[in-house]
Design a protein around this motif. Sequence first.
Motif, mmCIF file in Angstrom:
data_model
loop_
_atom_site.group_PDB
_atom_site.id
_atom_site.type_symbol
_atom_site.label_atom_id
_atom_site.label_comp_id
_atom_site.label_asym_id
_atom_site.label_seq_id
_atom_site.Cartn_x
_atom_site.Cartn_y
_atom_site.Cartn_z
ATOM 1 N N ALA A 4 0.729 -1.242 0.006
ATOM 2 C CA ALA A 4 0.028 0.119 0.191
ATOM 3 C C ALA A 4 0.984 1.307 -0.047
ATOM 4 C CB ALA A 4 -0.919 0.094 1.203
ATOM 5 N N ARG A 5 0.182 2.362 0.003
ATOM 6 C CA ARG A 5 1.120 3.650 0.113
ATOM 7 C C ARG A 5 1.686 3.738 1.438
ATOM 8 N NH1 ARG A 5 -2.486 8.629 -0.862
ATOM 9 N NH2 ARG A 5 -0.458 9.785 -0.478
ATOM 10 N N PRO A 6 3.025 4.125 1.343
ATOM 11 C CA PRO A 6 3.950 4.077 2.737
ATOM 12 C C PRO A 6 3.209 4.504 3.937
ATOM 13 C CG PRO A 6 5.126 4.576 0.736
ATOM 14 C CD PRO A 6 3.853 4.944 0.278
ATOM 15 N N GLY A 7 2.633 5.729 3.754
ATOM 16 C CA GLY A 7 1.986 6.142 5.080
ATOM 17 C C GLY A 7 0.865 5.202 5.602
ATOM 18 N N VAL A 8 -0.030 4.853 4.545
ATOM 19 C CA VAL A 8 -1.274 3.996 4.802
ATOM 20 C C VAL A 8 -0.589 2.410 5.598
ATOM 21 C CG1 VAL A 8 -3.061 2.490 3.947
ATOM 22 C CG2 VAL A 8 -2.601 4.959 3.313
ATOM 23 N N GLN A 9 0.273 2.265 4.928
ATOM 24 C CA GLN A 9 0.857 0.772 5.352
ATOM 25 C C GLN A 9 1.643 0.918 6.694
ATOM 26 O OE1 GLN A 9 3.497 -1.465 2.493
ATOM 27 N NE2 GLN A 9 4.233 -2.755 3.994
ATOM 28 N N PHE A 10 2.267 1.894 6.963
ATOM 29 C CA PHE A 10 3.026 2.323 8.151
ATOM 30 C C PHE A 10 2.058 2.292 9.305
ATOM 31 C CE2 PHE A 10 4.780 5.380 11.226
ATOM 32 C CZ PHE A 10 6.104 4.846 11.426
ATOM 33 N N LEU A 11 0.887 2.862 9.163
ATOM 34 C CA LEU A 11 -0.087 2.837 10.043
ATOM 35 C C LEU A 11 -0.715 1.628 10.624
ATOM 36 C CD1 LEU A 11 -1.592 4.730 12.124
ATOM 37 C CD2 LEU A 11 -3.241 5.192 10.399
ATOM 38 N N ILE A 12 -1.164 0.851 9.301
ATOM 39 C CA ILE A 12 -1.840 -0.285 9.639
ATOM 40 C C ILE A 12 -0.831 -1.421 10.103
ATOM 41 C CG2 ILE A 12 -3.033 -2.342 8.269
ATOM 42 C CD1 ILE A 12 -3.972 -0.112 6.451
ATOM 43 N N CYS A 13 0.188 -1.526 9.547
ATOM 44 C CA CYS A 13 1.279 -2.452 9.993
ATOM 45 C C CYS A 13 1.461 -2.396 11.364
ATOM 46 C CB CYS A 13 2.497 -2.437 9.320
ATOM 47 S SG CYS A 13 2.262 -3.251 7.594
ATOM 48 N N LEU A 14 1.683 -1.221 11.900
ATOM 49 C CA LEU A 14 2.131 -1.008 13.292
ATOM 50 C C LEU A 14 0.886 -1.077 14.232
ATOM 51 C CD1 LEU A 14 3.882 2.636 13.389
ATOM 52 C CD2 LEU A 14 4.798 0.476 14.063
ATOM 53 N N CYS A 15 -0.282 -0.693 14.033
ATOM 54 C CA CYS A 15 -1.370 -1.060 14.849
ATOM 55 C C CYS A 15 -1.668 -2.443 14.764
ATOM 56 C CB CYS A 15 -2.522 -0.202 14.336
ATOM 57 S SG CYS A 15 -2.601 1.680 14.651
ATOM 58 N N LEU A 16 -1.475 -3.305 13.590
ATOM 59 C CA LEU A 16 -1.744 -4.472 13.631
ATOM 60 C C LEU A 16 -1.022 -5.034 14.448
ATOM 61 C CD1 LEU A 16 -3.983 -6.518 12.158
ATOM 62 C CD2 LEU A 16 -2.358 -6.876 10.432
ATOM 63 N N TYR A 17 0.303 -5.142 14.189
ATOM 64 C CA TYR A 17 1.112 -5.942 14.813
ATOM 65 C C TYR A 17 1.217 -5.589 16.393
ATOM 66 C CZ TYR A 17 6.265 -6.997 16.350
ATOM 67 O OH TYR A 17 7.431 -7.290 17.116
ATOM 68 N N ASP A 18 1.035 -4.331 16.736
ATOM 69 C CA ASP A 18 1.032 -4.012 18.308
ATOM 70 C C ASP A 18 -0.146 -4.561 19.068
ATOM 71 O OD1 ASP A 18 2.439 -2.519 20.313
ATOM 72 O OD2 ASP A 18 0.547 -1.636 20.648
ATOM 73 N N GLY A 19 -1.168 -4.794 18.108
ATOM 74 C CA GLY A 19 -2.261 -5.362 18.743
ATOM 75 C C GLY A 19 -2.276 -6.804 19.041
#
Length: 468
Positions: free
Chosen positions: A118-133
């Motif tokens: 995905a776009r870097p900004g979108v992927q950055f947010l989704i990946c961080l939140c999913l991983y940390d969850g």
Amino acid sequence: MRIRPGSCLNIPTAVLYGSLSLFVSLLHNVFLLYYVDTFVSVYKIDKLSFWIGETIFLLWNSLNDPLFGWLSDRSFLSTQQSGAAISSPEVVLKRLKALMQNGPLFALSFLSFWVAWARPGVQFLICLCLYDGFLTIVDLNHNALLADLSVSEKDRTRLNFYCSLFSALGSLSVFMSYAVWNKENFISFRLFCTALVAFSIFGFSVCTWILRQQFQLEVKNAESSMLKELYISQAPLAQEQTLTLAEYLKQLSKHQNFVWFVSMNLVQVFHCHFNSNFFPLFLEYLLSDRISLSTGSFLLGASYIAPHLNNLYFLSLCNSNRVFTEGTCKLLNLVISDLVDEDFVINKRKQAASALLFGMVALVTKPGQTFAPLIGTWLLYVYTGYDIFQHDALRDIVSTRPVAEQNAVWMKAVRQGCFYLLVFIPVTCSVLQLLAWSQFSLHGKRLQTIKSLRQNTCQERQQGVKAV
């Protein structure tokens, strides 16, 4: 855990419990080391998207711990005139089930960082939140088991010993990752991460299944003396009143040792993540012209393994002198488990809300994980004018000079800035931690009194659970 005749396996509970740290450590150390550099240098995320993502992640990272802790333990926080609705074996089995389900999902979420989808900004947010969850669910249940499996210092120390041992083994992934890390050719690193994920999924599934089966075997054995220790008195239940979140927070705010501990731990989390996020940068600009690639790999790996090896020594001292526990950051889970005991006693709980207390600690301390890269990049820019998002920013300052002189001035400024950060950040963090830690009183006679009261309340005549 002792296995009855007829069981096909006989693996100690402490070994199985500690092995789960291996599968987390293998992935999380790589995540801490490379996620910022990957999005900045490989995916070319812009500064605004990076700061927005880190800000939203800050909120999610802080709130999901108490949220998942509350969802996990709210049924334990009911107040009753007599008896208890849930027994200790059921609590442990609930924790193990959560680990069995969410451990493999945590590993898969780690994999989402290393392929651009995905776009870097979108992927950055989704990946961080999913991983940390998923990481939060795994950490909360794993840490809560430290308090649920045993009350005695000896048994908890043994559990934590194997966590440190396997965490040290997991840090070996850092050695290997540095050898395959290449910003220009990302394929080898992606394959390496895929192999780590496959191994972790297999390990989580097998170890949690074995641990759950062995524990269920003990629970089913009615004549086991250990089982009698585990169960809280099952007197007829009187009218039940559920404790609200607001009431729980009010109780926690009056827990002075908790307040001083999280103050100290907030600074500790910031410092640990600052080191993880910026160590490769320090190696590059302070030592790259003096050491080989293999030496850099060794130093990077040693920085992750050495703390765990240090803990293996200090854990032996924790049996007689808890000051070593309370002075070593990687052993702080033992201190939090003591806070679980104190919370259990002073609030007269029927069942220790261990996952929730670990979650509340994270609520206050997790912001340090987000502050580390934000404050670090800002300070680096303040000291040097070097912006990691725009590699030519500092070069523009000296663009009128000859190329050789430009490079020399640029490198000198960055090195000086890195040196300042290496010196001033640890000194500042140390002073703040010492000030907070000096107010913490849960040690010595008070600690022993708290443990004795919890054991008596739970009708455990022996120290802890002898399965450890």
